[in-house]
Design a protein around this motif. Structure first.
Motif, short mmCIF file in Angstrom:
data_model
loop_
_atom_site.label_atom_id
_atom_site.label_comp_id
_atom_site.label_asym_id
_atom_site.label_seq_id
_atom_site.Cartn_x
_atom_site.Cartn_y
_atom_site.Cartn_z
N GLY A 17 -34.76 21.35 3.81
CA GLY A 17 -36.02 20.68 4.10
C GLY A 17 -36.45 20.74 5.55
O GLY A 17 -37.39 20.05 5.96
N LEU A 18 -35.77 21.55 6.35
CA LEU A 18 -36.16 21.68 7.76
C LEU A 18 -37.40 22.55 7.89
O LEU A 18 -37.62 23.48 7.11
CB LEU A 18 -35.02 22.30 8.57
CG LEU A 18 -33.74 21.49 8.67
CD1 LEU A 18 -32.66 22.27 9.38
CD2 LEU A 18 -34.00 20.18 9.39
N ARG A 19 -38.20 22.26 8.88
CA ARG A 19 -39.36 23.09 9.17
C ARG A 19 -38.88 24.31 9.96
O ARG A 19 -38.12 24.18 10.92
CB ARG A 19 -40.38 22.32 9.98
CG ARG A 19 -41.03 21.20 9.16
CD ARG A 19 -42.00 20.44 9.99
NE ARG A 19 -41.22 19.53 10.83
CZ ARG A 19 -41.74 18.60 11.60
NH1 ARG A 19 -43.04 18.45 11.67
NH2 ARG A 19 -40.99 17.80 12.30
N VAL A 20 -39.30 25.47 9.53
CA VAL A 20 -38.89 26.72 10.17
C VAL A 20 -40.14 27.47 10.57
O VAL A 20 -41.06 27.66 9.77
CB VAL A 20 -38.04 27.59 9.22
CG1 VAL A 20 -37.70 28.92 9.87
CG2 VAL A 20 -36.77 26.85 8.82
N GLY A 21 -40.20 27.89 11.82
CA GLY A 21 -41.34 28.66 12.31
C GLY A 21 -40.87 29.96 12.92
O GLY A 21 -39.69 30.12 13.26
N LEU A 22 -41.79 30.89 13.05
CA LEU A 22 -41.49 32.18 13.64
C LEU A 22 -42.64 32.54 14.57
O LEU A 22 -43.80 32.31 14.25
CB LEU A 22 -41.38 33.25 12.54
CG LEU A 22 -41.16 34.68 12.99
CD1 LEU A 22 -39.76 34.85 13.57
CD2 LEU A 22 -41.36 35.63 11.83
N ALA A 65 -44.46 32.23 9.66
CA ALA A 65 -45.06 32.64 10.93
C ALA A 65 -46.32 31.85 11.25
O ALA A 65 -46.60 31.58 12.41
CB ALA A 65 -45.37 34.13 10.91
N ALA A 66 -47.08 31.48 10.25
CA ALA A 66 -48.34 30.77 10.49
C ALA A 66 -48.16 29.27 10.26
O ALA A 66 -48.10 28.49 11.20
CB ALA A 66 -49.44 31.33 9.60
N GLY A 67 -48.03 28.86 9.02
CA GLY A 67 -47.90 27.44 8.71
C GLY A 67 -46.64 26.82 9.25
O GLY A 67 -46.67 25.73 9.82
N GLY A 68 -45.52 27.50 9.10
CA GLY A 68 -44.25 26.96 9.58
C GLY A 68 -44.23 26.78 11.08
O GLY A 68 -43.79 25.75 11.59
N ALA A 69 -44.74 27.76 11.78
CA ALA A 69 -44.80 27.66 13.24
C ALA A 69 -45.72 26.51 13.63
O ALA A 69 -45.43 25.76 14.56
CB ALA A 69 -45.26 28.97 13.84
N GLY A 74 -46.28 20.85 15.57
CA GLY A 74 -46.96 19.58 15.34
C GLY A 74 -48.43 19.70 14.97
O GLY A 74 -49.17 18.72 15.05
N LEU A 75 -48.87 20.89 14.55
CA LEU A 75 -50.26 21.06 14.14
C LEU A 75 -50.46 20.51 12.73
O LEU A 75 -49.53 20.45 11.94
CB LEU A 75 -50.64 22.54 14.18
CG LEU A 75 -50.54 23.22 15.55
CD1 LEU A 75 -50.87 24.70 15.43
CD2 LEU A 75 -51.46 22.55 16.55
N ASP A 76 -51.67 20.12 12.42
CA ASP A 76 -52.01 19.56 11.11
C ASP A 76 -52.21 20.71 10.13
O ASP A 76 -53.15 21.48 10.25
CB ASP A 76 -53.28 18.72 11.23
CG ASP A 76 -53.64 18.00 9.94
OD1 ASP A 76 -53.11 18.37 8.86
OD2 ASP A 76 -54.47 17.08 10.02
#
Length: 150
Positions: A17-22, A65-69, A74-76
């Protein structure tokens, strides 16, 4: 990979359940600053580490890359990222610019596995075309070569 730090446990992180961004970092620590290359390498590393070719296809990598990042920053997610009604910039690719992309059976898979800066045709930022026909609409190539060669 450049620093030999290992492979992030992306699959386990997402399952927990961790948020992952690229993303791509600055030139000091990222050789090309190419998000498609980062997405490709990210997917391939996970596939190799887990010995599964079905992990992290285009839709999942785009989400990371988009939503996860965006989530990590902290973007909505209701107004930012790749969602209907969100503010966005646009990159248009022409796959025929790189024969390695042909034939195109699945555009997402082609973007993830083959496309690169060579296939970029147009880039719109805040509605303004900053790249047209694969060339900067703001700066001349001679100027860019001169500045980047210093």
């Amino acid at each position: 990979m450049r620093l030999g730090s290992g492979i992030a446990p992306v699959i386990a992180m997402r399952e927990a359940g961790l948020r992952v961004g690229l993303g791509v970092d600055g030139a000091a620590s990222n050789d090309t600053q190419d998000i498609l290359e980062a997405m490709r390498i990210g997917a391939y590393l996970q596939r190799a580490a887990h010995r599964r070719a079905d992990l992290l296809g285009f839709a999942e990598m785009l989400a990371i890359a988009a939503g996860g990042a965006g989530e990590v920053l902290g973007l909505d997610s209701r107004t930012d990222g790749v969602v209907a009604g969100a503010r966005s910039d646009l990159v248009l690719h022409r796959f025929e610019r790189d024969y390695a992309c042909l034939p195109v059976r699945d555009p997402g898979a082609t973007l993830l596995t083959c496309a690169s800066s060579r296939t970029v045709d147009t880039v719109l930022v805040a509605g303004e075309a900053v790249v047209r026909d694969g060339r900067s609409a703001r700066l001349s190539e001679a100027f860019l070569v001169d500045v980047l060669s210093q």
